[in-house]
Design an enzyme around this catalytic site. Structure first.
Site, PDB file in Angstrom:
ATOM      1  N   ASP A 201       0.825  -1.197   0.000  1.00 27.99           N
ATOM      2  CA  ASP A 201       0.000   0.000   0.000  1.00 27.99           C
ATOM      3  C   ASP A 201       0.864   1.253   0.000  1.00 27.99           C
ATOM      4  O   ASP A 201       1.846   1.340   0.735  1.00 27.99           O
ATOM      5  CB  ASP A 201      -0.860  -0.048   1.287  1.00 27.99           C
ATOM      6  CG  ASP A 201      -1.959   0.985   1.310  1.00 27.99           C
ATOM      7  OD1 ASP A 201      -2.710   1.051   0.331  1.00 27.99           O
ATOM      8  OD2 ASP A 201      -2.060   1.716   2.308  1.00 27.99           O
ATOM      9  N   GLU A 243       1.533  -0.452  -5.041  1.00 27.20           N
ATOM     10  CA  GLU A 243       0.599   0.610  -5.370  1.00 27.20           C
ATOM     11  C   GLU A 243       1.401   1.896  -5.397  1.00 27.20           C
ATOM     12  O   GLU A 243       1.785   2.418  -4.346  1.00 27.20           O
ATOM     13  CB  GLU A 243      -0.513   0.718  -4.315  1.00 27.20           C
ATOM     14  CG  GLU A 243      -1.551   1.738  -4.728  1.00 27.20           C
ATOM     15  CD  GLU A 243      -2.213   2.470  -3.561  1.00 27.20           C
ATOM     16  OE1 GLU A 243      -3.273   3.076  -3.781  1.00 27.20           O
ATOM     17  OE2 GLU A 243      -1.673   2.471  -2.452  1.00 27.20           O
TER      18      GLU A 243
HETATM   19  C1  GLC Z   1      -4.287   3.055  -0.466  1.00 31.03           C
HETATM   20  C2  GLC Z   1      -5.520   2.183  -0.484  1.00 31.03           C
HETATM   21  C3  GLC Z   1      -6.684   2.975   0.011  1.00 31.03           C
HETATM   22  C4  GLC Z   1      -6.405   3.465   1.418  1.00 31.03           C
HETATM   23  C5  GLC Z   1      -5.067   4.209   1.471  1.00 31.03           C
HETATM   24  C6  GLC Z   1      -4.624   4.412   2.888  1.00 31.03           C
HETATM   25  O1  GLC Z   1      -4.389   4.109  -1.357  1.00 31.03           O
HETATM   26  O2  GLC Z   1      -5.735   1.671  -1.767  1.00 31.03           O
HETATM   27  O3  GLC Z   1      -7.872   2.231  -0.006  1.00 31.03           O
HETATM   28  O4  GLC Z   1      -7.420   4.317   1.853  1.00 31.03           O
HETATM   29  O5  GLC Z   1      -4.042   3.515   0.825  1.00 31.03           O
HETATM   30  O6  GLC Z   1      -4.171   3.198   3.438  1.00 31.03           O
END
Ligand code: GLC
Ligand code: CA
Length: 554
Positions: A201, A243
């Site tokens: 993440d 991500e």
């Molecule tokens: C990432 C996740 C999202 C979350 C954020 C904070 O962007 O995909 O859903 O709110 O991280 O952890």
């Protein structure tokens, strides 16, 4: 480095345990329920399950606010259930990726409680503090319109703490070597329990410098190498899928020039430009995005997707392009979010139009990379825009026409299934689509099966073919003396498109249609013309010979 590159030709399916299947009837999905649905997933042809966070959490951000990294939230089951689950996956040849959310913890995590209570605690320095309110406290919020600041005053500590996301998600001080060691320990723990890696993440924020003095955060890319090395010492073929919604010129920092950093990354650049192409029928910017994200080491791989559990982030498009996508797919302000995106599911965005849905999915399955399918999209599930922020696209899976779509036996489940209207469970559900050979679900299953038989897309090199029309995209993939050409018409009108196939791999110029009987034949110069239906698509194998035969010749 000799590794099993299983992730190269994988099909990933992402889901949250809490909204998939409830086995014990308390209204919340659980691991036992998920286990009962593994045969469904295997039948669909997916090879890898990506689980969104399921660890104990106050659940103020859908579980992305973890309060214990070494457990399963009791709502979903126990650690015992989890290991049964990974075992059941292994029995079916399915791999498991889980979310690794280590940019921040929940403010209810014992580390943060300790950190704010006791200045002498070793956990104080696990977070990011400031005595005074930092001048740039308003900068860099991730959820504009909902989140006001990136620093919040904590009465107990009498200090300000940094949070890139919501105020209940204090950032971990990832520069602290003890925090780094803990992070590795978390990975090691879940690896022991049978997972094949992590969807990491918010990677750019995890590795950024943090603190009141930091004016412009600088990414510490070498940390990525540390994560990867540790993982592979423990489990040779484990991976990290990042991500990281970053600009193409920094991609290689994440992959590493030799592929020595992270194995996979989501291709946000291609994602946003795909939606622009779907909205405008102009494939120019998508072609540019594909070329801009082409470079990567042989072991590195893109994750390609259409929709995920967050908003469709259009922040990297030019303002004019973004307006075009908003107008086409999210004209109503209630459909938009965070001043940059659309919070709807795919099917309603495309008006439930089967031709467009097929175009979008056929395209996703043939873009360079590993496809990542969002649960429910295989049956064309919709959204519930009455729910706040991103919750609208996270409703329970629709299994059947039974009460609550067969998701639960409870009379009032915590997350409500979509009922009534064109996307209600009464009309959109797995059981009905399973019985209909022409359903979206059965189409998807056939497409996934074919996609796995076209390894050129995952492993090969690609070239964008010149076509006679801007609304048609043609990509050619070459791998081990085999070639595949995929053609997609983004326009609502039928058309004749001409393109040059390029050098033929075999002695014939036959274009074998992999999805139907309508084969083609290129002329001596390798040119071909085909009539495409509105939103029509073709997958061709060039040369005509069975690719398995040809492969064995290499
Ligand atoms: C990432 C996740 C999202 C979350 C954020 C904070 O962007 O995909 O859903 O709110 O991280 O952890
Ligand atoms: Ca349950």
């Amino acid at each position: 480095m000799v590794n099993d590159l299983w992730y190269k030709n994988a099909i990933v399916y992402c889901l949250s345990v809490g909204t998939f299947m409830d086995a014990n009837g308390d209204g919340i999905g659980d691991f036992q329920g998920l286990m009962r649905r593994l045969d469904y997933l295997q039948g669909l042809g997916i090879t890898t399950i990506w689980l969104m966070p399921f660890q104990p959490s106050p659940c103020r951000d859908n579980g992305y606010d973890i309060s214990d990294y070494y457990n399963v939230d009791p709502r979903y089951g126990t650690l015992g259930d989890f290991t049964e689950f990974t075992h059941a996956c292994r029995q079916r040849g399915l791999r498991v990726l889980i979310d690794l959310v280590v940019n921040h913890t929940s403010d209810q995590h014992a580390w943060f409680k300790e950190a704010r209570r006791d200045p002498q605690s070793k956990y104080r320095d696990w977070y990011v503090w400031s005595k005074k309110k930092p001048a740039n406290a308003k900068d860099g919020v991730v959820f504009p319109g909902v989140q006001k600041s990136t620093w919040t005053y904590d009465k107990e500590a009498s200090m300000w703490y940094f949070h890139r996301f919501y105020d209940f998600q204090p950032d971990l001080n990832t520069a602290n070597p003890y925090v780094q060691a803990e992070l590795l320990k978390i990975m090691g723990f879940w690896i022991q329990l049978g997972v094949s890696g992590f969807r990491m993440d918010a990677v750019p924020f995890v590795i950024a410098t943090k603190g009141a003095q930091v004016k412009k955060p600088v990414e510490q890319y070498d940390m990525l190498r540390t994560f990867r090395e540790f993982l592979q010492w423990r489990e040779g073929d484990a991976i990290i899928l990042a991500e990281a919604n970053v600009l193409p010129d920094t991609d290689m920092q994440y992959f590493g020039d030799e592929g020595e950093r992270l194995q996979m990354m989501f291709n946000f650049q291609v994602n946003q430009n795909t939606f622009y192409a779907l909205a405008s029928a102009d494939t120019g910017p998508l072609k540019k995005a594909l070329l801009a994200t082409k470079a990567r080491a042989a072991t590195a791989q893109w994750g390609v997707f259409l929709r995920n559990h967050d908003e469709l982030d259009l922040g990297r498009l030019a303002p004019q392009q973004r307006e075009t996508v908003f107008a086409a797919f999210g004209p109503d302000p209630g459909m938009q979010l965070y001043e940059r995106g659309i919070r709807r599911r795919l099917a309603p965005m495309l008006d439930g139009d089967r031709h467009r849905l097929e175009l979008a999915y056929s395209l996703m399955l043939t873009l360079p990379g590993t496809p990542v399918v969002r649960y429910g999209d295989e049956i064309g599930m919709g959204d519930d825009l009455r729910l706040p922020e991103r919750e609208c696209a996270r409703t329970p899976m629709q299994w059947s026409t039974e009460p609550h779509g067969g998701f639960t036996k409870h009379s009032r489940p915590v997350s409500r299934v979509i009922s009534g209207g064109p996307y209600g469970f009464e009309r959109v559900n797995v059981a009905s689509q399973r019985r209909d050979p022409n359903s979206l679900l059965n189409w998807m299953e056939r497409m996934i099966r074919m996609r796995k038989e076209v390894p050129e897309i995952s492993w090969g090199d690609f070239a964008i073919l010149r076509t006679s029309r801007d609304d048609v995209l043609a990509i050619r993939f070459d791998w081990r003396n085999n070639s595949v050409v995929c053609v997609h018409n983004f326009s609502p009108a039928a058309c004749t498109v001409k393109f040059r196939v390029g050098p033929a791999a075999g002695d014939t110029r036959t274009l074998v249609n992999l999805l139907s009987d309508d084969h083609g034949e290129a002329d001596a110069a390798g040119r071909h013309a085909v009539v495409l239906e509105p939103y029509g698509y073709r997958w061709y194998r060039v040369g005509g010979l069975d690719y398995l035969l040809k492969r064995s010749e290499v």
